[in-house]
Design an enzyme around this catalytic site. Structure first.
Site, short mmCIF file in Angstrom:
data_model
loop_
_atom_site.label_atom_id
_atom_site.label_comp_id
_atom_site.label_asym_id
_atom_site.label_seq_id
_atom_site.Cartn_x
_atom_site.Cartn_y
_atom_site.Cartn_z
N GLU A 1 36.78 -28.27 2.04
CA GLU A 1 36.40 -28.16 0.62
C GLU A 1 37.59 -27.76 -0.26
O GLU A 1 37.47 -27.67 -1.47
CB GLU A 1 35.29 -27.12 0.46
CG GLU A 1 33.95 -27.52 1.06
CD GLU A 1 33.79 -27.15 2.54
OE1 GLU A 1 34.82 -26.94 3.22
OE2 GLU A 1 32.64 -27.08 3.01
N TRP B 1 29.87 -3.93 11.71
CA TRP B 1 30.36 -5.28 11.99
C TRP B 1 31.39 -5.25 13.12
O TRP B 1 32.24 -4.38 13.17
CB TRP B 1 31.03 -5.89 10.78
CG TRP B 1 30.13 -6.10 9.60
CD1 TRP B 1 30.25 -5.50 8.38
CD2 TRP B 1 29.00 -6.96 9.51
NE1 TRP B 1 29.25 -5.94 7.55
CE2 TRP B 1 28.47 -6.84 8.21
CE3 TRP B 1 28.38 -7.84 10.41
CZ2 TRP B 1 27.36 -7.55 7.78
CZ3 TRP B 1 27.26 -8.54 9.98
CH2 TRP B 1 26.76 -8.39 8.69
P1 ADP Z 1 34.14 -26.66 9.31
O1 ADP Z 1 33.75 -25.76 8.15
O2 ADP Z 1 33.18 -27.75 9.53
O3 ADP Z 1 34.55 -25.92 10.56
P2 ADP Z 1 36.81 -26.99 8.24
O4 ADP Z 1 37.82 -27.69 9.04
O5 ADP Z 1 36.79 -27.23 6.80
O6 ADP Z 1 35.47 -27.44 8.85
O7 ADP Z 1 36.90 -25.46 8.56
C1 ADP Z 1 37.13 -24.47 7.64
C2 ADP Z 1 36.93 -23.14 8.31
O8 ADP Z 1 37.80 -23.01 9.44
C3 ADP Z 1 37.29 -21.97 7.44
O9 ADP Z 1 36.23 -21.64 6.57
C4 ADP Z 1 37.55 -20.88 8.47
O10 ADP Z 1 36.36 -20.30 8.94
C5 ADP Z 1 38.16 -21.65 9.61
N1 ADP Z 1 39.62 -21.53 9.58
C6 ADP Z 1 40.52 -22.39 9.07
N2 ADP Z 1 41.77 -21.94 9.25
C7 ADP Z 1 41.68 -20.74 9.89
C8 ADP Z 1 42.62 -19.77 10.35
N3 ADP Z 1 43.93 -19.92 10.21
N4 ADP Z 1 42.14 -18.67 10.96
C9 ADP Z 1 40.81 -18.48 11.13
N5 ADP Z 1 39.88 -19.37 10.72
C10 ADP Z 1 40.30 -20.48 10.10
#
Ligand code: ADP
Length: 540
Positions: A329, A444
């Site tokens: 997004e 948490w």
């Molecule tokens: P989906 O939401 O379907 O998994 P995305 O590829 O858009 O697809 O994923 C976004 C999510 O991935 C973020 O909201 C986060 O939770 C996680 N994310 C992305 N990069 C990182 C990172 N460097 N460290 C931890 N989580 C990450």
């Protein structure tokens, strides 16, 4: 009074026009399915892209129509990234790792008119082709003429280009026009479409190229292992020609061995992908004494980069790790972990602690954290809340109005679903996703941090933590662990290792040894599946 500067539209064709004039000899390499290397240049691709755009219009593509791709990272896919928006249409990249039913749902939801398919992927699409009757043409790439297929109305990529000419005016006349579309991988529900505009794409690429973001330059050779169907390969196919960098496309070859070959032979300087890929590459490099020290920046995001893996890359392989966070997004770049000048002098251990965080917001991405009542929380490095974002390359609404309106606040921010802390200097640390949190006795527990701690054990290959119901504490953490082959890892050894690293109440109630952590279509730990398997008694 308004300024007196030109209203110059930020459209994707401008990137290509720039590359064609200024970086025309810069190379784009592709590992073809047969393992041979194909080389072309931005200058050579330019007339092909124009021909392709004209051919699309001849096929009846109207402004705003969705044209899908079902393809690996290749030069043809790159050409489509420009030809489709250049024809005024929307380049919709289909994630070929989704289930057939999900793919059919997405093609129909997007109402794709034409689908471009890589030859090796024809059988995969055939599995659900009868569920996508509204597709008018299938265009085959890297496929021999007359290949046997059940797909109807088949055309061939090179025929389209050969049968067209490059006398064509770009149809991308307004920077607000839709240019690209990507559905989320559905980790937390049905896939949802993010519809990028020309403007958001160009601004995102300019941001990506900044020194304090990906720092791409004309001397770089970039290897996007992140697929072009995963958030437009993090914008690299637009950022690279803008900066004049070369591209090394892996095609269907995503195993560590061919990736290491490509890095060594093409002297790759920047490589981008999810931690799973870098974990596998690390094993390959260590096992076969490969030299990947030409990589000056290993860009990693999509899920948290374990601290131990960053340490291994930097101390053993001489490769700098650039940890970033983003979302489908958000086009996707949100934060990047650039060490500040004063942090350069810290010892390595302290630097790796910092690098385990997701970094600081890139200019253009505004962030805030809020509690469950929607109250804003302080940037004190302690307060945990949901991260909300806004900016010029962040979604304001999903494709089709009725999709997940609850993801947006009344005052126009996007709710990321990530639970984070922000320190006084804006360093963001992801603790969890709202749907993955473990709440034990009212406190948490961060599954992300717990996983990273477990993966620090030298005999652990992978670890994923999920919440399981508990009568006394309401929820408790359970860890699924993949042990390094040949090791004698025990639950007790993990507990001992963790006891000096995390709070006592964080210690998992159980450690289950598994052969593999299930992964999502983009290589993240699939906790939904893990939770289901546990609930159905498959894990014990
Ligand atoms: P989906 O939401 O379907 O998994 P995305 O590829 O858009 O697809 O994923 C976004 C999510 O991935 C973020 O909201 C986060 O939770 C996680 N994310 C992305 N990069 C990182 C990172 N460097 N460290 C931890 N989580 C990450």
């Amino acid at each position: 009074m308004f300024g007196l500067m030109q209203d110059y539209p930020l459209t994707i064709d401008r990137i290509l026009e720039h590359a064609r004039h200024v970086h025309s000899r810069q190379r784009v390499m592709t590992l073809l399915p047969d393992g041979s290397l194909h080389t072309t240049t931005y200058g050579e691709m330019y007339p092909r892209i124009k021909r392709l755009a004209k051919a699309l219009v001849k096929l009846g593509v109207e402004p705003g129509d969705r044209v899908a791709t079902f393809a690996w990272n290749t030069y043809q896919h790159f050409e489509l990234y420009y030809a489709i928006p250049g024809a005024g249409a929307v380049c919709h990249t289909l994630n070929l790792r989704l289930f057939p039913d999900q793919l059919a749902y997405i093609v129909n939801h997007a109402d794709d008119k034409i689908v471009f398919i890589d030859g090796t992927l024809i059988p995969l699409y055939e599995r659900f082709a009868d569920q996508t009757p509204n597709v008018q043409h299938y265009v085959l790439m890297n496929a021999p003429k007359g290949v046997e297929t059940k797909l109807p109305n088949v055309l061939y990529y090179e025929d389209l280009i050969a049968g067209s000419d490059d006398d064509f005016e770009w149809r991308s006349t307004d920077e607000r026009m839709a240019a690209g579309m990507c559905y989320t991988s559905g980790t937390t529900g049905d896939p949802k479409g993010a519809l990028y505009s020309h403007r958001s794409t160009v601004l995102h690429a300019m941001a990506a190229n900044q020194m304090s973001v990906l720092g791409i330059g004309e001397r770089d050779v970039i290897l996007p292992v992140v697929p072009m169907f995963h958030v437009m390969a993090w914008g690299i196919p637009y950022a690279a020609p803008m900066a004049g960098a070369a591209l090394a496309m892996p095609g269907p070859h995503l195993k560590p061995e061919p990736l290491a070959n490509l890095i060594e032979s093409q002297r790759v300087t920047i490589a981008a992908g999810v931690p799973t890929i870098w974990n596998a590459l690390y094993q390959e490099v260590k096992a076969h004494a490969r030299d990947i020290s030409c990589v000056r920046s290993l860009v990693v995001g999509g899920s948290a980069m374990p601290r131990s893996l960053t340490a291994a890359y930097e101390s053993e392989l001489g490769v700098n790790v650039l940890h970033a966070w983003g979302m489908t997004e958000m086009s996707p770049i949100g934060t990047v972990n650039i060490l500040r000048a004063e942090q350069e002098s810290l010892d390595q251990e302290a630097r790796w602690d910092i690098k385990a965080s997701q970094g600081i917001p890139v200019f253009g991405v505004e962030v805030r954290i809020v509690d469950e009542e929607g109250r804003e929380l302080p940037w004190d490095g302690q307060s945990m809340g949901e991260l909300q974002v806004r900016g010029p390359w962040i979604i304001k609404q999903y494709f089709k109005r009725d999709v997940a309106p609850e993801s947006f606040t009344a005052d126009g921010w996007f709710r990321t679903g990530d639970v984070v802390t922000l320190d006084p200097d804006g360093l963001m640390t992801i603790k969890d996703r709202t749907k993955d949190l473990v709440k034990s006795g009212g406190e948490w527990i961060s599954t992300v941090e717990l996983e990273s701690a477990i993966m620090g054990h030298p005999d652990v290959l992978e670890a994923a933590v999920i919440a399981v119901p508990d009568a006394r504490w309401s929820e408790r953490p359970l860890a699924a662990v993949v042990a390094r082959p040949g090791s004698n890892l025990t639950e007790q050894a993990i507990m001992e290792y963790l006891s000096t690293r995390v709070a006592k109440f964080w210690l998992p109630d159980r450690v289950l040894f598994v052969t593999e952590i299930p992964k999502t279509s983009v290589g993240k730990f699939d906790k939904k599946t893990l939770r289901r398997r546990y609930a159905e008694g498959e894990l014990s």
